[in-house]
Write a protein that holds these residues in place. Sequence first.
Motif, PDB file in Angstrom:
ATOM      1  N   LEU A 151     -11.914 -18.833 -12.321  1.00 41.07           N
ATOM      2  CA  LEU A 151     -12.351 -18.118 -13.521  1.00 41.07           C
ATOM      3  C   LEU A 151     -11.176 -17.746 -14.425  1.00 41.07           C
ATOM      4  N   SER A 152      -9.997 -17.533 -13.838  1.00 36.21           N
ATOM      5  CA  SER A 152      -8.813 -17.182 -14.625  1.00 36.21           C
ATOM      6  C   SER A 152      -8.142 -18.396 -15.258  1.00 36.21           C
ATOM      7  N   ILE A 153      -8.547 -19.598 -14.808  1.00 38.29           N
ATOM      8  CA  ILE A 153      -7.980 -20.840 -15.334  1.00 38.29           C
ATOM      9  C   ILE A 153      -9.153 -21.746 -15.721  1.00 38.29           C
ATOM     10  N   PRO A 154      -9.906 -21.351 -16.751  1.00 38.75           N
ATOM     11  CA  PRO A 154     -11.126 -22.095 -17.088  1.00 38.75           C
ATOM     12  C   PRO A 154     -10.843 -23.512 -17.585  1.00 38.75           C
ATOM     13  N   LYS A 155     -11.831 -24.374 -17.363  1.00 38.32           N
ATOM     14  CA  LYS A 155     -11.815 -25.757 -17.859  1.00 38.32           C
ATOM     15  C   LYS A 155     -10.826 -26.663 -17.121  1.00 38.32           C
ATOM     16  N   ILE A 156     -10.222 -26.169 -16.049  1.00 38.42           N
ATOM     17  CA  ILE A 156      -9.328 -26.995 -15.231  1.00 38.42           C
ATOM     18  C   ILE A 156      -9.872 -27.000 -13.808  1.00 38.42           C
ATOM     19  N   ARG A 157     -10.083 -28.185 -13.280  1.00 39.92           N
ATOM     20  CA  ARG A 157     -10.525 -28.365 -11.900  1.00 39.92           C
ATOM     21  C   ARG A 157      -9.638 -29.430 -11.272  1.00 39.92           C
ATOM     22  N   PHE A 186      -4.543 -21.560  -7.404  1.00 42.62           N
ATOM     23  CA  PHE A 186      -4.851 -22.876  -6.842  1.00 42.62           C
ATOM     24  C   PHE A 186      -3.966 -23.978  -7.415  1.00 42.62           C
ATOM     25  N   ILE A 187      -3.487 -23.810  -8.639  1.00 38.61           N
ATOM     26  CA  ILE A 187      -2.621 -24.833  -9.240  1.00 38.61           C
ATOM     27  C   ILE A 187      -1.264 -24.909  -8.539  1.00 38.61           C
ATOM     28  N   ASP A 188      -0.903 -23.887  -7.767  1.00 39.26           N
ATOM     29  CA  ASP A 188       0.356 -23.906  -7.024  1.00 39.26           C
ATOM     30  C   ASP A 188       0.351 -24.975  -5.934  1.00 39.26           C
ATOM     31  N   LYS A 222       2.895 -30.435 -14.269  1.00 36.74           N
ATOM     32  CA  LYS A 222       3.552 -30.656 -15.562  1.00 36.74           C
ATOM     33  C   LYS A 222       2.561 -31.242 -16.562  1.00 36.74           C
ATOM     34  N   MET A 223       1.694 -32.134 -16.087  1.00 36.67           N
ATOM     35  CA  MET A 223       0.696 -32.748 -16.971  1.00 36.67           C
ATOM     36  C   MET A 223      -0.323 -31.720 -17.470  1.00 36.67           C
ATOM     37  N   LEU A 224      -0.555 -30.689 -16.690  1.00 39.44           N
ATOM     38  CA  LEU A 224      -1.524 -29.643 -17.063  1.00 39.44           C
ATOM     39  C   LEU A 224      -0.904 -28.514 -17.883  1.00 39.44           C
ATOM     40  N   GLN A 225       0.424 -28.494 -18.022  1.00 40.34           N
ATOM     41  CA  GLN A 225       1.102 -27.347 -18.624  1.00 40.34           C
ATOM     42  C   GLN A 225       0.597 -27.024 -20.024  1.00 40.34           C
ATOM     43  N   GLY A 226       0.296 -28.034 -20.832  1.00 38.68           N
ATOM     44  CA  GLY A 226      -0.217 -27.784 -22.180  1.00 38.68           C
ATOM     45  C   GLY A 226      -1.540 -27.039 -22.152  1.00 38.68           C
ATOM     46  N   LYS A 227      -2.442 -27.458 -21.264  1.00 36.05           N
ATOM     47  CA  LYS A 227      -3.732 -26.775 -21.126  1.00 36.05           C
ATOM     48  C   LYS A 227      -3.537 -25.353 -20.612  1.00 36.05           C
ATOM     49  N   LEU A 228      -2.613 -25.177 -19.656  1.00 36.32           N
ATOM     50  CA  LEU A 228      -2.343 -23.838 -19.116  1.00 36.32           C
ATOM     51  C   LEU A 228      -1.789 -22.925 -20.214  1.00 36.32           C
ATOM     52  N   ASN A 229      -0.899 -23.449 -21.036  1.00 36.04           N
ATOM     53  CA  ASN A 229      -0.343 -22.659 -22.152  1.00 36.04           C
ATOM     54  C   ASN A 229      -1.450 -22.264 -23.131  1.00 36.04           C
ATOM     55  N   ASP A 230      -2.357 -23.207 -23.406  1.00 32.63           N
ATOM     56  CA  ASP A 230      -3.476 -22.895 -24.305  1.00 32.63           C
ATOM     57  C   ASP A 230      -4.337 -21.776 -23.734  1.00 32.63           C
ATOM     58  N   MET A 245     -21.170  -2.643 -14.915  1.00 27.41           N
ATOM     59  CA  MET A 245     -20.281  -2.995 -16.010  1.00 27.41           C
ATOM     60  C   MET A 245     -19.619  -4.339 -15.688  1.00 27.41           C
ATOM     61  N   THR A 246     -19.545  -5.177 -16.694  1.00 28.97           N
ATOM     62  CA  THR A 246     -18.874  -6.466 -16.533  1.00 28.97           C
ATOM     63  C   THR A 246     -17.461  -6.361 -17.077  1.00 28.97           C
ATOM     64  N   TYR A 247     -16.506  -6.667 -16.224  1.00 37.43           N
ATOM     65  CA  TYR A 247     -15.096  -6.665 -16.638  1.00 37.43           C
ATOM     66  C   TYR A 247     -14.750  -7.991 -17.310  1.00 37.43           C
ATOM     67  N   PRO A 248     -13.775  -7.987 -18.227  1.00 37.14           N
ATOM     68  CA  PRO A 248     -13.252  -9.270 -18.690  1.00 37.14           C
ATOM     69  C   PRO A 248     -12.364  -9.861 -17.596  1.00 37.14           C
ATOM     70  N   VAL A 249     -12.407 -11.175 -17.452  1.00 36.46           N
ATOM     71  CA  VAL A 249     -11.577 -11.868 -16.464  1.00 36.46           C
ATOM     72  C   VAL A 249     -10.201 -12.101 -17.082  1.00 36.46           C
ATOM     73  N   VAL A 250      -9.163 -11.780 -16.319  1.00 37.70           N
ATOM     74  CA  VAL A 250      -7.781 -11.931 -16.765  1.00 37.70           C
ATOM     75  C   VAL A 250      -7.415 -13.414 -16.737  1.00 37.70           C
ATOM     76  N   ALA A 251      -6.841 -13.900 -17.838  1.00 44.02           N
ATOM     77  CA  ALA A 251      -6.487 -15.312 -17.966  1.00 44.02           C
ATOM     78  C   ALA A 251      -5.116 -15.619 -17.377  1.00 44.02           C
ATOM     79  N   TYR A 252      -4.961 -16.904 -17.051  1.00 41.58           N
ATOM     80  CA  TYR A 252      -3.681 -17.438 -16.584  1.00 41.58           C
ATOM     81  C   TYR A 252      -2.544 -16.945 -17.487  1.00 41.58           C
ATOM     82  N   GLY A 253      -1.441 -16.577 -16.864  1.00 42.97           N
ATOM     83  CA  GLY A 253      -0.280 -16.085 -17.596  1.00 42.97           C
ATOM     84  C   GLY A 253      -0.114 -14.579 -17.506  1.00 42.97           C
ATOM     85  N   ALA A 254      -1.169 -13.868 -17.112  1.00 45.76           N
ATOM     86  CA  ALA A 254      -1.071 -12.415 -16.967  1.00 45.76           C
ATOM     87  C   ALA A 254      -0.239 -12.080 -15.723  1.00 45.76           C
TER      88      ALA A 254
END
Length: 192
Positions: free
Chosen positions: A107-113, A158-160, A168-176, A1-10
């Motif tokens: 995986l919990s913070i997609p599209k940010i590297r 990792f963003i810590d 701060k510059m990434l906060q908008g993407k993290l909120n999205d 079974m594949t679980y859904p990955v929990v997103a940033y903010g959980a």
Amino acid sequence: MTYPVVAYGAPVLRKISQDITPDYPGLKTLIDDMWETMYASYGVGLAAPQINKDIRLFVIDSQQVFENLEEGEKGIYPDAPGVKKVFINAYIESLEGEEWAYNEGCLSIPKIREDVYRPASATISYVDEHFQPHTDTFTGITARIIQHEYDHIEGKLFIDYLKPLRRKMLQGKLNDISKGKVKVDYKMVFPR
């Protein structure tokens, strides 16, 4: 079974996870499902908090990294050909060596590297899926993946490690991401 990955903010991503015992319900199936989820999400590591379980369990497969290196990159990392392992009730004993940067994602913070500095080696005590105890030292990419996944069971991301201005510059993407305003090709669950 594949679980859904929990997103940033959980909230589970910020909790310190609990040790488990060999009689943890459905442990073998859970580990199998974590491997399946990790591969389906194109990850090289997955921690239990990322599938909404606050237990000290993570899996890594650094062998994938070495399989995908260009010919000129082979031999750069001392830990080739990598390892595939299960870590239960893990505790880092020591981090040593010069810190080096590597472009990490999650995986919990997609599209940010982002480049994250971590020590070159990690000594970690843990039990495997058969609850056999180990204390091993890992280096290179493997040590980095272990440190990243270990952070998850300690409620850290990792963003810590980023400088406050960069965060701060990434906060908008993290909120999205936490609102589900991100497209990924694997299952995710969002906190808002």
